[in-house]
Motif scaffolding. Structure first.
Motif, PDB file in Angstrom:
ATOM      1  N   LYS A  74      44.132  54.832  38.572  1.00  0.00           N
ATOM      2  CA  LYS A  74      44.384  56.199  38.127  1.00  0.00           C
ATOM      3  C   LYS A  74      45.877  56.492  37.988  1.00  0.00           C
ATOM      4  N   LYS A  75      46.697  55.805  38.750  1.00  0.00           N
ATOM      5  CA  LYS A  75      48.147  56.000  38.675  1.00  0.00           C
ATOM      6  C   LYS A  75      48.786  55.200  37.541  1.00  0.00           C
ATOM      7  N   GLY A  76      47.953  54.499  36.785  1.00  0.00           N
ATOM      8  CA  GLY A  76      48.487  53.700  35.684  1.00  0.00           C
ATOM      9  C   GLY A  76      48.490  52.222  35.959  1.00  0.00           C
ATOM     10  N   GLY A  77      47.994  51.842  37.137  1.00  0.00           N
ATOM     11  CA  GLY A  77      47.869  50.427  37.456  1.00  0.00           C
ATOM     12  C   GLY A  77      48.977  49.907  38.345  1.00  0.00           C
ATOM     13  N   GLY A  78      48.824  48.635  38.713  1.00  0.00           N
ATOM     14  CA  GLY A  78      49.774  47.979  39.599  1.00  0.00           C
ATOM     15  C   GLY A  78      49.053  46.960  40.449  1.00  0.00           C
ATOM     16  N   VAL A  98      44.675  46.726  37.171  1.00  0.00           N
ATOM     17  CA  VAL A  98      44.859  46.472  38.596  1.00  0.00           C
ATOM     18  C   VAL A  98      44.850  44.970  38.861  1.00  0.00           C
ATOM     19  N   ASN A  99      45.838  44.532  39.622  1.00  0.00           N
ATOM     20  CA  ASN A  99      45.918  43.164  40.129  1.00  0.00           C
ATOM     21  C   ASN A  99      45.567  43.197  41.615  1.00  0.00           C
ATOM     22  N   LEU A 100      44.399  42.688  41.970  1.00  0.00           N
ATOM     23  CA  LEU A 100      44.000  42.584  43.379  1.00  0.00           C
ATOM     24  C   LEU A 100      44.634  41.317  43.934  1.00  0.00           C
ATOM     25  N   HIS A 101      45.610  41.494  44.826  1.00  0.00           N
ATOM     26  CA  HIS A 101      46.427  40.372  45.280  1.00  0.00           C
ATOM     27  C   HIS A 101      46.144  40.074  46.754  1.00  0.00           C
ATOM     28  N   LEU A 102      45.700  38.846  47.015  1.00  0.00           N
ATOM     29  CA  LEU A 102      45.387  38.419  48.376  1.00  0.00           C
ATOM     30  C   LEU A 102      46.514  37.543  48.910  1.00  0.00           C
ATOM     31  N   LYS A 103      47.146  38.016  49.957  1.00  0.00           N
ATOM     32  CA  LYS A 103      48.194  37.219  50.591  1.00  0.00           C
ATOM     33  C   LYS A 103      47.587  35.976  51.240  1.00  0.00           C
ATOM     34  N   GLY A 138      33.349  43.598  37.413  1.00  0.00           N
ATOM     35  CA  GLY A 138      34.094  44.486  36.529  1.00  0.00           C
ATOM     36  C   GLY A 138      33.445  44.489  35.173  1.00  0.00           C
ATOM     37  N   LYS A 139      33.394  45.651  34.528  1.00  0.00           N
ATOM     38  CA  LYS A 139      32.734  45.757  33.230  1.00  0.00           C
ATOM     39  C   LYS A 139      33.544  46.640  32.298  1.00  0.00           C
ATOM     40  N   ASN A 140      33.731  46.161  31.078  1.00  0.00           N
ATOM     41  CA  ASN A 140      34.449  46.921  30.039  1.00  0.00           C
ATOM     42  C   ASN A 140      35.860  47.294  30.497  1.00  0.00           C
ATOM     43  N   LEU A 141      36.542  46.350  31.111  1.00  0.00           N
ATOM     44  CA  LEU A 141      37.889  46.594  31.635  1.00  0.00           C
ATOM     45  C   LEU A 141      38.936  45.863  30.803  1.00  0.00           C
ATOM     46  N   GLU A 142      40.191  46.286  30.959  1.00  0.00           N
ATOM     47  CA  GLU A 142      41.322  45.600  30.342  1.00  0.00           C
ATOM     48  C   GLU A 142      42.429  45.407  31.364  1.00  0.00           C
ATOM     49  N   ASN A 143      43.092  44.257  31.224  1.00  0.00           N
ATOM     50  CA  ASN A 143      44.278  44.018  32.045  1.00  0.00           C
ATOM     51  C   ASN A 143      43.917  44.002  33.527  1.00  0.00           C
ATOM     52  N   ILE A 144      43.214  42.973  33.950  1.00  0.00           N
ATOM     53  CA  ILE A 144      42.785  42.873  35.349  1.00  0.00           C
ATOM     54  C   ILE A 144      43.120  41.489  35.887  1.00  0.00           C
ATOM     55  N   ALA A 145      43.257  41.411  37.210  1.00  0.00           N
ATOM     56  CA  ALA A 145      43.591  40.132  37.825  1.00  0.00           C
ATOM     57  C   ALA A 145      43.150  40.107  39.279  1.00  0.00           C
ATOM     58  N   ILE A 146      42.880  38.890  39.754  1.00  0.00           N
ATOM     59  CA  ILE A 146      42.770  38.600  41.182  1.00  0.00           C
ATOM     60  C   ILE A 146      43.703  37.421  41.418  1.00  0.00           C
ATOM     61  N   THR A 147      44.715  37.628  42.220  1.00  0.00           N
ATOM     62  CA  THR A 147      45.750  36.608  42.396  1.00  0.00           C
ATOM     63  C   THR A 147      46.081  36.437  43.878  1.00  0.00           C
ATOM     64  N   GLY A 148      46.953  35.485  44.151  1.00  0.00           N
ATOM     65  CA  GLY A 148      47.443  35.269  45.510  1.00  0.00           C
ATOM     66  C   GLY A 148      47.052  33.917  46.037  1.00  0.00           C
ATOM     67  N   THR A 231      32.374  41.310  32.944  1.00  0.00           N
ATOM     68  CA  THR A 231      31.599  41.470  31.720  1.00  0.00           C
ATOM     69  C   THR A 231      32.368  42.288  30.690  1.00  0.00           C
ATOM     70  N   ASN A 232      32.542  41.702  29.511  1.00  0.00           N
ATOM     71  CA  ASN A 232      33.176  42.397  28.391  1.00  0.00           C
ATOM     72  C   ASN A 232      34.564  42.928  28.772  1.00  0.00           C
ATOM     73  N   CYS A 233      35.343  42.074  29.383  1.00  0.00           N
ATOM     74  CA  CYS A 233      36.704  42.447  29.799  1.00  0.00           C
ATOM     75  C   CYS A 233      37.732  41.710  28.946  1.00  0.00           C
ATOM     76  N   LYS A 234      38.920  42.308  28.817  1.00  0.00           N
ATOM     77  CA  LYS A 234      39.999  41.717  28.039  1.00  0.00           C
ATOM     78  C   LYS A 234      41.239  41.542  28.902  1.00  0.00           C
ATOM     79  N   ASN A 235      41.954  40.462  28.629  1.00  0.00           N
ATOM     80  CA  ASN A 235      43.183  40.140  29.368  1.00  0.00           C
ATOM     81  C   ASN A 235      42.886  40.031  30.864  1.00  0.00           C
ATOM     82  N   VAL A 236      42.294  38.897  31.212  1.00  0.00           N
ATOM     83  CA  VAL A 236      41.811  38.650  32.566  1.00  0.00           C
ATOM     84  C   VAL A 236      42.548  37.457  33.153  1.00  0.00           C
ATOM     85  N   LEU A 237      42.978  37.587  34.402  1.00  0.00           N
ATOM     86  CA  LEU A 237      43.654  36.494  35.105  1.00  0.00           C
ATOM     87  C   LEU A 237      43.067  36.327  36.501  1.00  0.00           C
ATOM     88  N   LEU A 238      42.643  35.105  36.813  1.00  0.00           N
ATOM     89  CA  LEU A 238      42.324  34.712  38.183  1.00  0.00           C
ATOM     90  C   LEU A 238      43.243  33.544  38.504  1.00  0.00           C
TER      91      LEU A 238
END
Length: 551
Positions: A74-78, A98-103, A138-148, A231-238
């Motif tokens: 909601k804040k524009g991502g991060g 949103v980038n969900l980042h696991l240390k 995640g469904k119908n999302l853009e610009n998402i990631a799970i990293t770390g 599902t149906n997401c664009k610009n995805v990074l794991l």
């Protein structure tokens, strides 16, 4: 001319008339690979601790983690940061930007409490089905990631049935003592009586017309979720994380575009039923690189829907790069199918190592699937201790043959006829396999136009082709235990063998059978190493095999 011969000539004339799948003119090659867009994120970081999450392995952190993700979006991502710790949680839903980042040393451990997972509409092996909600989705999302460098653990053992023969005696006794119920014959352990009843009753989970997920509440325990479903997401990074212990498939991107799976570790027990590593389904523009997989089913798998439902979706998996990956246990290292009804094309596989997989490069389908799989290119693939075939094509996946071993050979062509064609494999090395190359097409639709060059295959058996057409082997070394024959051909045509090395003292080089075996050529090969060049049977004749520039 026999009636059968006339039928086959008619069938092949129909094959020749089938147009290529509608697609743009080929633009991709090893020097012009597909380009995959990468997501980008604001540097703003929200720590899940600020939302009340506790890393004690006991507190259920579902609301805290999801609240952090929603607030970040909601804040524009991060970045949503998960610090080191053991974080028990229910299902997590990703949001755009949103980038969900696991240390490092952070583990998201998904709760064994199945009531936390809602019944939802999902996909099972290419068809709409009732499933339990995935641990991460995640469904119908853009610009998402799970990293770390952290871990996603699906707690899969609480979901899976296990056969006794898949475990050691001590493991089996431990499993039985953990609870659950046994099948009446005592050979299968189920997590619950509900699971057992649904499994023994062969209940379907498919969502047919008029059915809703709630109609399957009485078999909820059997509806195992995939660990990560996007599902149906664009610009995805794991990237960087370890994904393990999934109840069913581990990673399942579905109808996504611009997908990157990089430097992942994917682990499942060998006994994990449907414990696939990565199932990339109906995705466009994807990159899989630097990953290590050790799983209970197919490792890196390409899919695009099943049967009529997949054909109606009409979304091939296309424009993919798969490179610099290592696969240990798995039913196949790189796999296409069997649910490939939407097709697959322009996929480039290179610099991969398969160590101890059941099969190395695996293509599988069956009548009824339909779909066109073409423009698959693989080079610099290195294999060791492959349990079955190094290179494998089979159009009879899960088909039981009659007791006499004969195939159903009716020349029927329709929209459900699968097509595998136009591929090239180069510099493939395998040290240890049951068979070097196995290709079994359909009589009405042979596997066609495959080039294999620069192969070194050490295996019990060499090459076996059935209903194959336009296959070329160039500069191939076959080091085989069985030398009668080294190359077995059954109703296959337009085959070229150029510069083939094989064991000195080989009993028999070729065995050719079937009246449709024709136009077979061997050149630049030392025939003196074989005691018998070829034997012919079941309608095959000597005139169909031509040796040239040999000695």
């Amino acid at each position: 001319m026999t009636t059968n011969t006339l039928l086959w000539r008619l069938a092949f004339s129909v094959i020749a008339s089938i147009p290529a799948q509608a697609q743009p003119a080929p633009t991709y090659s090893w020097t012009n690979l597909p380009r995959i867009a990468q997501p980008s994120f604001r540097k703003d970081t929200l720590n899940v601790l600020a939302f009340g999450a506790k890393p004690d392995g006991i507190t259920l952190n579902t609301n805290a983690i999801n609240s952090a993700i929603v607030a970040c979006s909601k804040k524009g991502g991060g970045v949503v940061l998960v610090p080191a710790g053991l974080w028990m949680t229910g299902p997590i839903e990703l949001k755009s930007n949103v980038n969900l980042h696991l240390k490092k040393s952070a583990t998201l451990l998904f709760t064994p409490d199945k009531s936390q997972y809602a019944l939802v509409e999902g996909v099972y092996e290419g068809k709409r089905a009732a499933r339990n909600q995935s641990p991460i989705s995640g469904k119908n999302l853009e610009n998402i990631a799970i990293t770390g460098q952290g871990i996603l653990d699906g707690n899969g053992d609480v979901w899976r049935a296990v056969n006794k023969n898949q475990l050691t005696e001590s493991q089996w006794q431990e499993k039985v003592a953990s609870g659950g119920v046994l099948k009446d014959d005592g050979k299968t352990w189920y997590p619950s009586e509900q699971f057992k009843k649904a499994s023994v009753g062969n209940r379907s989970m498919l969502l047919t017309d008029g059915k809703t997920p709630q109609d399957f509440a009485d078999m909820k325990d059997m509806l195992r979720p995939n660990l990560v479903v996007l599902t149906n997401c664009k610009n995805v990074l794991l990237e960087g994380i370890t994904c393990q212990n999934s109840a069913a498939w581990c990673l399942h991107p579905l109808m996504c575009q611009d997908l990157t799976l990089r430097n992942l570790t994917v682990k499942n027990p060998e006994y994990a039923h449907n414990g696939d590593g990565m199932d990339v389904e109906s995705c466009k523009n994807f990159l899989i690189e630097g990953c290590t997989l050790d799983v209970g089913d197919d490792a890196i798998c390409i899919k695009s829907g099943k049967d009529e439902e997949g054909r109606k979706r009409g979304m091939p998996t296309e424009n993919g790069i798969i490179r610099n990956n290592t696969v240990y246990n798995g039913h196949g290292g790189f796999v296409v199918g069997s649910e490939m009804s939407g097709g697959a094309r322009y996929i480039f596989v290179s610099n991969c190592t398969f160590m101890g997989t059941d099969k190395g490069i695996r293509f599988k389908s069956v009548r009824g699937r339909g779909g066109v799989v073409e423009h698959i290119y693989a080079k610099d693939i290195f294999m060791k201790d492959i349990a079955q075939e190094a290179i494998f094509f089979d159009m009879y996946y899960f088909v039981k043959f009659a007791t006499d071993g004969e195939r159903d050979v009716r020349p029927v062509l329709n929209e459900g006829t699968p097509i595998f064609r136009n591929m090239k494999f180069e510099n493939i090395v395998c040290n240890g396999a049951t068979k070097g190359v196995f290709i079994r097409g359909l009589p009405e639709m042979p596997v066609r136009n495959i080039v294999m060059a620069g192969l070194v295959l050490k295996a019990e058996k060499g090459i076996e082709l059935t209903d194959a057409q336009g296959i070329t082997f160039t500069n191939v070394q076959l080091i085989t235990e069985q030398t009668k024959p080294v190359i077995a051909l059954d109703n296959s045509s337009n085959l070229t063998f150029d510069t083939i090395q094989y064991n000195a003292g080989t009993s028999q080089l070729f065995a050719v059978k079937g009246e449709r075996s024709q136009a077979i050529r061997m050149s630049n090969t030392d025939l003196s190493r074989a005691q018998t060049k070829a034997e012919f049977s079941q309608g095959a004749t000597e005139k169909q095999l031509v040796f040239s520039a040999t000695k």
